[in-house]
Design an enzyme around this catalytic site. Structure first.
Site, mmCIF file in Angstrom:
data_model
loop_
_atom_site.group_PDB
_atom_site.id
_atom_site.type_symbol
_atom_site.label_atom_id
_atom_site.label_comp_id
_atom_site.label_asym_id
_atom_site.label_seq_id
_atom_site.Cartn_x
_atom_site.Cartn_y
_atom_site.Cartn_z
ATOM 1 N N VAL A 184 -41.640 24.978 42.800
ATOM 2 C CA VAL A 184 -41.039 24.442 41.599
ATOM 3 C C VAL A 184 -39.388 24.542 41.673
ATOM 4 O O VAL A 184 -38.794 25.192 42.491
ATOM 5 C CB VAL A 184 -41.513 25.143 40.603
ATOM 6 C CG1 VAL A 184 -43.019 25.170 40.241
ATOM 7 C CG2 VAL A 184 -41.060 26.612 40.449
ATOM 8 N N THR B 123 -35.746 25.332 40.872
ATOM 9 C CA THR B 123 -35.090 26.453 40.447
ATOM 10 C C THR B 123 -33.723 26.388 40.675
ATOM 11 O O THR B 123 -32.651 26.668 41.295
ATOM 12 C CB THR B 123 -35.267 27.796 41.387
ATOM 13 O OG1 THR B 123 -34.929 27.543 42.821
ATOM 14 C CG2 THR B 123 -36.838 28.389 41.322
ATOM 15 N N GLU C 10 -38.665 27.540 52.336
ATOM 16 C CA GLU C 10 -38.572 26.106 53.064
ATOM 17 C C GLU C 10 -37.464 25.921 53.902
ATOM 18 O O GLU C 10 -36.055 26.012 53.239
ATOM 19 C CB GLU C 10 -38.720 24.853 52.125
ATOM 20 C CG GLU C 10 -39.258 23.699 52.442
ATOM 21 C CD GLU C 10 -40.502 23.838 53.347
ATOM 22 O OE1 GLU C 10 -40.200 23.875 54.583
ATOM 23 O OE2 GLU C 10 -41.656 23.804 52.729
ATOM 24 N N ALA D 233 -35.068 19.554 56.183
ATOM 25 C CA ALA D 233 -33.791 19.176 55.814
ATOM 26 C C ALA D 233 -34.271 17.543 55.370
ATOM 27 O O ALA D 233 -35.257 16.850 55.762
ATOM 28 C CB ALA D 233 -32.659 18.887 56.983
ATOM 29 N N LEU E 150 -31.063 32.114 51.259
ATOM 30 C CA LEU E 150 -29.861 31.899 50.897
ATOM 31 C C LEU E 150 -28.596 32.038 52.104
ATOM 32 O O LEU E 150 -27.717 31.035 51.932
ATOM 33 C CB LEU E 150 -29.555 33.010 49.860
ATOM 34 C CG LEU E 150 -30.536 33.096 48.468
ATOM 35 C CD1 LEU E 150 -30.267 34.214 47.583
ATOM 36 C CD2 LEU E 150 -30.419 31.491 48.014
ATOM 37 N N CYS F 26 -29.007 21.839 47.847
ATOM 38 C CA CYS F 26 -29.176 23.346 48.191
ATOM 39 C C CYS F 26 -27.908 24.101 48.606
ATOM 40 O O CYS F 26 -27.838 25.166 48.076
ATOM 41 C CB CYS F 26 -30.086 23.299 49.583
ATOM 42 S SG CYS F 26 -31.703 22.625 49.552
ATOM 43 N N LYS G 235 -25.647 12.354 52.444
ATOM 44 C CA LYS G 235 -25.637 12.060 53.880
ATOM 45 C C LYS G 235 -26.343 10.899 54.318
ATOM 46 O O LYS G 235 -27.103 10.432 53.408
ATOM 47 C CB LYS G 235 -26.208 13.243 54.821
ATOM 48 C CG LYS G 235 -27.640 13.669 54.647
ATOM 49 C CD LYS G 235 -27.874 14.920 55.276
ATOM 50 C CE LYS G 235 -29.591 15.026 55.205
ATOM 51 N NZ LYS G 235 -29.929 16.290 56.105
ATOM 52 N N ARG H 40 -27.214 14.091 44.959
ATOM 53 C CA ARG H 40 -26.829 15.261 44.161
ATOM 54 C C ARG H 40 -25.744 15.986 44.942
ATOM 55 O O ARG H 40 -25.986 16.092 46.237
ATOM 56 C CB ARG H 40 -27.990 16.248 44.098
ATOM 57 C CG ARG H 40 -29.260 15.503 43.085
ATOM 58 C CD ARG H 40 -30.431 16.479 43.287
ATOM 59 N NE ARG H 40 -31.268 16.441 44.510
ATOM 60 C CZ ARG H 40 -32.342 16.872 45.025
ATOM 61 N NH1 ARG H 40 -32.787 17.670 44.033
ATOM 62 N NH2 ARG H 40 -32.864 16.592 46.108
#
Length: 397
Positions: free
Chosen positions: A11, A13, A91, A94, A151, A206, A269, A276
């Site tokens: 989902v 986040t 995950e 890319a 992260l 990300c 890219k 985004r």
């Protein structure tokens, strides 16, 4: 859910836009909703694996989210009738290569509790991946390490991009060439060659979100110096976008008022239509803020999406979108390349030059165009991390 022994939770986040951690922490509203839904649908007769129901975190989440999910699951399941095991399986796909990354991953990471039940759950999920992924690419860890790894992986990649972009400014100031510099640096096996291309800044869903999440984690843990260090990666990224826009204005005699600027590329890219956090948003915002007439072309981003991203900047309807590169460049004073689409490399630049206002400027934000050829045609070329091509200074290297 009831018929599945293993349930994947993937989902959204997003970064919180309210309350504690606003602008940094992850918003776990959807995650908690998913946990409650799973628990509510895992009653009597639900499918189990060795007596456990395995829940797999695929979303990028803060450290200790698995513990919180376990608490929500257990406390909303008829007094604990089902024993849940929560695994972290972040995950690493890319955009643009997601299917290839899934079928031939560099690694698969599975984190879980280091207990008999937890290790059994880890092995169950590993056996699923082992159907197509070599075992030596399946990495197991405790759940907190797995949650933090995603992260950190994104933070380190973004840090590398910002480092190279910072050095591109040094190259421009000194007359060095960023491509020459990175060729030398990448020959060191300790450095390698990945993510050493400079550009107008990183984007996508990300990198910024995950760094901000890491910053908030550090702040919450009482590590302000560490938080400031990682936050600097984002500050450098913002600086690069602003610096590129400022260079365009300064090169064009410090005024782009009412001048047409052709912007080639709007996605963050190539090989994706995702806008985004695209650097194109802030760069176009700078140009529109200087009263330029901005004309955008991107082969995979529709006009409605471009206008939606730029509506807060386009107060005087100076924004337009073209059907192809040639329409975008017709009558333009400058071309600005923001996305590294392959098709931009092989345009008929002589035709484009003939239809532009003079002097005709090219600002190559990705260093993908044939700069020598463009200069022979008559363009004034300015590229990130490259020596300035003024008439009084020749590149002697």
């Amino acid at each position: 859910v009831k018929e599945s022994a293993i349930v994947f939770v993937a989902v959204n986040t997003p970064t919180k836009e309210y309350g504690f951690g606003k602008g940094r922490a992850a918003d776990l509203t959807y995650w908690e909703g998913a946990a409650r839904s799973i628990s509510g649908n895992s009653g009597e007769g639900t499918a189990l694996y060795n007596g456990k129901k395995i829940i797999v975190e695929k979303s990028t989440v803060p450290v200790s989210t698995a513990d919180a999910m376990t608490c929500v699951l257990q406390n909303n399941n008829n007094g604990g009738a089902v024993d849940f095991q929560v695994l972290s399986n972040p995950e690493f796909l890319a955009e643009g290569t997601a299917v290839q990354d899934l079928t031939m991953p560099d690694r698969v990471l599975i984190g879980g509790q280091q207990t008999t039940a937890g290790l059994s759950a880890i092995e169950a999920l590993a056996s699923v991946y082992a159907r197509w992924v070599p075992r030596d690419r399946i990495i197991t860890a405790n759940v907190w390490s797995a949650e933090l790894s995603k992260l950190v992986a994104n933070a380190l990649l973004a840090q590398r991009i910002s480092s190279v972009n910072a050095l591109s400014a040094v190259c421009e100031a000194s007359g060095a060439d960023i491509d020459h510099l990175m060729t030398v640096v990448s020959s060191d096996p300790g450095v390698g060659s990945k993510f050493l291309r400079c550009g107008p800044g990183f984007g996508g869903s990300c990198f910024q979100k995950d760094i901000l999440n890491l910053v908030y984690l550090c702040e919450s843990a009482g590590l302000p110096q560490v938080a400031q260090y990682w936050h600097q990666v984002i500050k450098m990224n913002d600086h690069q976008k602003l610096r590129f826009g400022k260079r365009i204005v300064e090169t064009m005699f410090n005024t782009i008022n009412s001048k047409k600027i052709a912007v080639l590329g709007f996605a963050f890219k190539a090989d994706t239509g995702d806008t985004r956090e695209s650097p194109a948003i802030d760069i176009c915002g700078t140009l529109l803020g200087e009263n330029a007439n901005v004309c955008v072309f991107d082969p995979h981003v529709p006009e409605a999406q471009v206008r939606s991203e730029l509506k807060k900047f386009d107060k005087d309807t100076r924004l337009s979108c073209a059907k192809d590169e040639y329409e975008a460049c017709e009558g333009a004073h400058a071309i600005v390349v923001i996305t590294e689409w392959r098709q931009f490399k092989s345009l008929d630049f002589a035709r484009i030059f003939a239809g532009m206002a003079k002097p005709a400027f090219v600002f190559d934000g990705r260093n993908i165009l044939p700069h020598d050829e463009l200069q022979r045609i008559g363009f004034t070329v300015s590229a990130i991390g490259k020596p300035r091509t003024w008439s009084w200074r020749q590149d002697v290297h």
